[in-house]
Design a protein around this motif. Structure first.
Motif, PDB file in Angstrom:
ATOM      1  N   UNK A   1       0.832  -1.210   0.000  1.00  0.00           N
ATOM      2  CA  UNK A   1       0.000   0.000   0.000  1.00  0.00           C
ATOM      3  C   UNK A   1       0.867   1.261   0.000  1.00  0.00           C
ATOM      4  N   UNK A   2       1.949   1.227   0.787  1.00  0.00           N
ATOM      5  CA  UNK A   2       2.852   2.385   0.820  1.00  0.00           C
ATOM      6  C   UNK A   2       3.502   2.614  -0.529  1.00  0.00           C
ATOM      7  N   UNK A   3       3.899   1.527  -1.152  1.00  0.00           N
ATOM      8  CA  UNK A   3       4.535   1.622  -2.453  1.00  0.00           C
ATOM      9  C   UNK A   3       3.589   2.261  -3.473  1.00  0.00           C
ATOM     10  N   UNK A   4       2.335   1.835  -3.426  1.00  0.00           N
ATOM     11  CA  UNK A   4       1.334   2.376  -4.359  1.00  0.00           C
ATOM     12  C   UNK A   4       1.073   3.854  -4.086  1.00  0.00           C
ATOM     13  N   UNK A   5       0.955   4.186  -2.808  1.00  0.00           N
ATOM     14  CA  UNK A   5       0.662   5.576  -2.451  1.00  0.00           C
ATOM     15  C   UNK A   5       1.808   6.477  -2.903  1.00  0.00           C
ATOM     16  N   UNK A   6       3.024   5.996  -2.699  1.00  0.00           N
ATOM     17  CA  UNK A   6       4.192   6.793  -3.077  1.00  0.00           C
ATOM     18  C   UNK A   6       4.195   6.997  -4.592  1.00  0.00           C
ATOM     19  N   UNK A   7       3.865   5.939  -5.311  1.00  0.00           N
ATOM     20  CA  UNK A   7       3.834   6.044  -6.768  1.00  0.00           C
ATOM     21  C   UNK A   7       2.791   7.063  -7.223  1.00  0.00           C
ATOM     22  N   UNK A   8       1.577   6.961  -6.652  1.00  0.00           N
ATOM     23  CA  UNK A   8       0.502   7.817  -7.155  1.00  0.00           C
ATOM     24  C   UNK A   8       0.738   9.294  -6.817  1.00  0.00           C
TER      25      UNK A   8
ATOM     26  N   UNK B   1      12.111   9.945 -15.591  1.00  0.00           N
ATOM     27  CA  UNK B   1      11.568   8.638 -15.957  1.00  0.00           C
ATOM     28  C   UNK B   1      10.076   8.758 -16.219  1.00  0.00           C
ATOM     29  N   UNK B   2       9.577   7.861 -17.078  1.00  0.00           N
ATOM     30  CA  UNK B   2       8.130   7.860 -17.326  1.00  0.00           C
ATOM     31  C   UNK B   2       7.434   7.488 -16.025  1.00  0.00           C
ATOM     32  N   UNK B   3       6.281   8.118 -15.827  1.00  0.00           N
ATOM     33  CA  UNK B   3       5.550   7.903 -14.569  1.00  0.00           C
ATOM     34  C   UNK B   3       4.785   6.591 -14.658  1.00  0.00           C
ATOM     35  N   UNK B   4       5.505   5.517 -14.431  1.00  0.00           N
ATOM     36  CA  UNK B   4       4.870   4.196 -14.503  1.00  0.00           C
ATOM     37  C   UNK B   4       5.617   3.254 -13.573  1.00  0.00           C
ATOM     38  N   UNK B   5       4.980   2.174 -13.252  1.00  0.00           N
ATOM     39  CA  UNK B   5       5.619   1.225 -12.351  1.00  0.00           C
ATOM     40  C   UNK B   5       5.165  -0.180 -12.730  1.00  0.00           C
ATOM     41  N   UNK B   6       6.104  -1.103 -12.726  1.00  0.00           N
ATOM     42  CA  UNK B   6       5.786  -2.474 -13.127  1.00  0.00           C
ATOM     43  C   UNK B   6       5.773  -3.420 -11.937  1.00  0.00           C
ATOM     44  N   UNK B   7       4.740  -4.243 -11.894  1.00  0.00           N
ATOM     45  CA  UNK B   7       4.659  -5.245 -10.829  1.00  0.00           C
ATOM     46  C   UNK B   7       4.576  -6.627 -11.447  1.00  0.00           C
ATOM     47  N   UNK B   8       5.205  -7.567 -10.799  1.00  0.00           N
ATOM     48  CA  UNK B   8       5.037  -8.963 -11.199  1.00  0.00           C
ATOM     49  C   UNK B   8       4.423  -9.699 -10.024  1.00  0.00           C
TER      50      UNK B   8
ATOM     51  N   UNK C   1       0.691   5.158 -14.890  1.00  0.00           N
ATOM     52  CA  UNK C   1       0.166   3.826 -15.221  1.00  0.00           C
ATOM     53  C   UNK C   1       0.926   2.769 -14.456  1.00  0.00           C
ATOM     54  N   UNK C   2       0.180   1.759 -14.048  1.00  0.00           N
ATOM     55  CA  UNK C   2       0.819   0.580 -13.481  1.00  0.00           C
ATOM     56  C   UNK C   2       0.736  -0.511 -14.534  1.00  0.00           C
ATOM     57  N   UNK C   3       1.774  -1.303 -14.612  1.00  0.00           N
ATOM     58  CA  UNK C   3       1.718  -2.456 -15.503  1.00  0.00           C
ATOM     59  C   UNK C   3       1.900  -3.679 -14.624  1.00  0.00           C
ATOM     60  N   UNK C   4       0.942  -4.579 -14.695  1.00  0.00           N
ATOM     61  CA  UNK C   4       1.032  -5.750 -13.830  1.00  0.00           C
ATOM     62  C   UNK C   4       1.011  -7.026 -14.655  1.00  0.00           C
TER      63      UNK C   4
ATOM     64  N   UNK D   1      12.625 -10.078 -19.003  1.00  0.00           N
ATOM     65  CA  UNK D   1      11.321  -9.494 -18.672  1.00  0.00           C
ATOM     66  C   UNK D   1      11.245  -9.061 -17.217  1.00  0.00           C
ATOM     67  N   UNK D   2      11.935  -9.803 -16.368  1.00  0.00           N
ATOM     68  CA  UNK D   2      11.732  -9.530 -14.949  1.00  0.00           C
ATOM     69  C   UNK D   2      12.930  -8.875 -14.285  1.00  0.00           C
ATOM     70  N   UNK D   3      13.873  -8.407 -15.088  1.00  0.00           N
ATOM     71  CA  UNK D   3      15.017  -7.751 -14.437  1.00  0.00           C
ATOM     72  C   UNK D   3      14.563  -6.479 -13.731  1.00  0.00           C
ATOM     73  N   UNK D   4      15.328  -6.076 -12.726  1.00  0.00           N
ATOM     74  CA  UNK D   4      14.972  -4.867 -11.968  1.00  0.00           C
ATOM     75  C   UNK D   4      14.966  -3.660 -12.907  1.00  0.00           C
ATOM     76  N   UNK D   5      14.117  -2.727 -12.634  1.00  0.00           N
ATOM     77  CA  UNK D   5      14.045  -1.555 -13.512  1.00  0.00           C
ATOM     78  C   UNK D   5      12.919  -1.741 -14.510  1.00  0.00           C
ATOM     79  N   UNK D   6      12.686  -2.991 -14.875  1.00  0.00           N
ATOM     80  CA  UNK D   6      11.583  -3.255 -15.780  1.00  0.00           C
ATOM     81  C   UNK D   6      10.368  -3.642 -14.937  1.00  0.00           C
ATOM     82  N   UNK D   7      10.559  -4.634 -14.107  1.00  0.00           N
ATOM     83  CA  UNK D   7       9.548  -4.959 -13.111  1.00  0.00           C
ATOM     84  C   UNK D   7      10.066  -4.348 -11.812  1.00  0.00           C
TER      85      UNK D   7
END
Ligand SMILES: Nc1ncnc2c1ncn2[C@@H]1O[C@H](COP(=O)(O)OP(=O)(O)OP(=O)(O)O)[C@@H](O)[C@H]1O
Ligand SMILES: [Mg+2]
Length: 515
Positions: free
Chosen positions: A225-232, A243-250, A368-371, A384-390
């Motif tokens: 939740x903290x991570x999401x709040x910080x992102x938004x 950086x583009x305002x986006x965050x990737x989650x796996x 945007x979030x990409x999940x 696909x899952x290296x840090x920085x991407x996810x």
């Protein structure tokens, strides 16, 4: 006492009577132009003496009568304030909102607001045109609506610099909070053309899963939740670091551990829309780009079961195939034709997807979030899952005791029970998904109480434990059998080698003797 009250009423009546009489005389005997003049300059004269400043915000302004964004934001802000304070409210039934009725201030209604100790007055007004004019805009035709803000002139700087900004910001946030969130799914590209064609179709998104109902360790939940709040809230930060305002989650874990439920909870928490991208119906990278460009900001782009929907090994397979072909086809012309054909058949590739994730479309707004979700994280390409991407990987796993407690609270309304301890131990020894725990906890009839449900769960856990034990035994037996077989094979081969060696030695000896 009653006498005095009576006298007061009589006095008030006569004052009102005098005013009305004076007004009637004014209207009757002063010519129109003189009246306008007096009203206009009288107003100015009063304004000169008054310590207040007024600012108006009109609903329609500028070219093409575009509805002013500021007006809309103020309207929302004041609706939020006025539904508590004002007495005259106007109700509008809005189809596209989770609150089906929206209240706003009626005309000529006043609302006082206080911000950082400063008092301000808002009035909603309507200017009705004298001559009936024709307008394409129905809202504009029945009069121009506007809000008038009044405040003391000593607060001019505070209002123009801080307060108005606050109102607009708050108004926009309330709009986002109240809007009906949507779930989009991509249409197959053969339906992209023609009348009213769209790349995405949407339905109202009303998934009941929230972070409160999500069963997982509370520490992990808070962290997410903290991570999401910080992102938004990170608009400026992302701009600063370029950086583009986006965050990737796996999200990964076995089926039924809550990956899809977590996505719904995230959308609920951030108030974002969801774009559920079904990659198997996307023909190629061009289509993928078109789809992604059409997504709006404040959204979550979801690609479920990434290992199934994208041929992650596609490129490698293709290269191998090409090599074989090169050897086979000596004719260069037919080879080129074949290559082209293959190119046009290319599905969405990993590199295409990665390019978009890396921010090709960051131009239009961001946020945007990409999940991605998968049941088999080990199958995914490391690229696909290296840090920085996810940016964040979240493992959703079998039900732990803390997760069970959330489910017990949700399903049975119990937060402690003598059976909890037994369940805690069993959960440590057995792997059961939250989906299965939930299923066992759910009352199967109206007469089942919490006690029975918890006992059902214990029974199910014991059965699962027993099955797991049997399976482990069986696996062990098969393993031993396999090893035994392998040993026998090796021994047989050794015998064969010995025999052939003996034969060779014998032949050599014979030759030596002959020689
Ligand atoms: N962590 C959880 N908290 C609360 N409910 C859960 C959780 N995990 C699963 N459930 C329940 O189980 C059902 C299935 O869960 P969900 O669809 O989220 O699993 P999933 O991990 O996406 O599975 P799959 O890999 O098959 O898509 C949900 O409807 C929900 O009721
Ligand atoms: Mg799922």
């Amino acid at each position: 006492m009653t006498m005095m009250m009576g006298e007061k009423w009589a006095q008030l009546g006569s004052v009102i009577g005098s005013i009305m009489f004076a007004w009637a005389m004014f209207n009757q005997y002063f010519p129109q132009q003189l009246r306008d003049f007096i009203l206009k300059y009288g107003h100015k004269f009063v304004g000169f003496l008054s310590p207040n400043i007024h600012i108006t915000f009109h609903e329609f302004s500028g070219e093409y009568f575009k509805r002013s964004e500021a007006y809309a934001a103020i309207q929302t802000y004041l609706s939020d304030k006025s539904s508590m304070k004002a007495k005259n409210l106007k109700a509008e039934v809005v189809k596209d909102s989770s609150q089906s009725v929206i209240l706003s201030m009626a005309e000529n209604e006043e609302v006082t607001d206080e911000f950082e100790g400063v008092k301000l007055l808002w009035v909603s007004m309507k200017h009705t045109p004298r001559t009936q004019s024709f307008s394409w805009f129905p809202e504009a035709a029945d009069g121009k609506r506007y809000y008038k803000l009044t405040f003391h002139k000593s607060k001019r700087e505070f209002v123009t610099r801080t307060y108005i900004h606050h109102v607009l910001q708050e108004g926009k946030e309330i709009t986002v909070r109240n809007r009906q969130r949507k779930l989009y799914t991509n249409n197959p590209s053969q339906n992209w053309h023609g009348y009213q064609a769209r790349k995405w179709s949407h339905v109202a998104f009303e998934h009941p899963s929230t972070f409160d109902t999500l069963a997982m360790e509370s520490k992990k939940k808070e962290e997410i939740k903290n991570d999401l709040a910080k992102f938004s809230q990170g608009k400026e930060y992302y701009k600063k670091i370029g950086k583009a305002w986006k965050r990737g989650y796996l999200l990964y874990g076995p089926p039924g551990t809550g990956k899809s439920s977590m996505i719904a909870a995230m959308a609920d928490f951030l108030k974002y829309d969801i774009y559920d991208l079904e990659l198997t119906t996307v023909k190629d990278n061009t289509e993928l780009r078109k789809l992604l460009i059409e997504t709006t900001s404040k959204s979550i782009i979801v690609i479920e079961d990434i290992d199934c929907s994208l041929d992650l090994t596609g490129q490698r397979k293709k290269k191998k195939k090409k090599k074989v072909e090169e050897e086979e086809t000596k004719d260069p012309v037919s080879k080129m034709a074949k290559d082209e054909e293959e190119e046009s058949n290319t599905k969405v590739t990993l590199s295409g997807l990665l390019n978009f994730i890396d921010g090709i479309w960051s131009a239009n707004g961001g946020e945007r979030l990409i999940i991605f979700t998968t049941n088999h994280v080990e199958k995914l390409d490391p690229a696909l899952i290296r840090r920085g991407r996810m940016d964040k990987r979240i493992e959703l796993s079998y039900c732990c005791f803390q997760a069970f407690k959330v489910l017990a609270m949700n399903y049975l309304d119990v937060d402690s029970h003598p059976l909890f301890e037994t369940i805690g131990h069993l959960l440590e020894e057995t792997n059961m998904t939250p989906a299965d725990v939930a299923e066992n906890l759910m009352p199967k009839s109206l007469t089942e109480d919490a006690d029975t449900c918890l006992k059902n769960l214990i029974e199910a856990l014991e059965t699962a434990k027993e099955e797991a034990r049997k399976k482990a035994e069986e696996d062990m037996r098969l393993k031993v059998e396999k090893e035994e077989k392998e040993k026998q094979q090796v021994a047989q081969e050794d015998v064969k080698v010995d025999e052939s060696l003996a034969k060779e030695v014998k032949e050599n000896c014979v030759e030596v003797v002959k020689g």
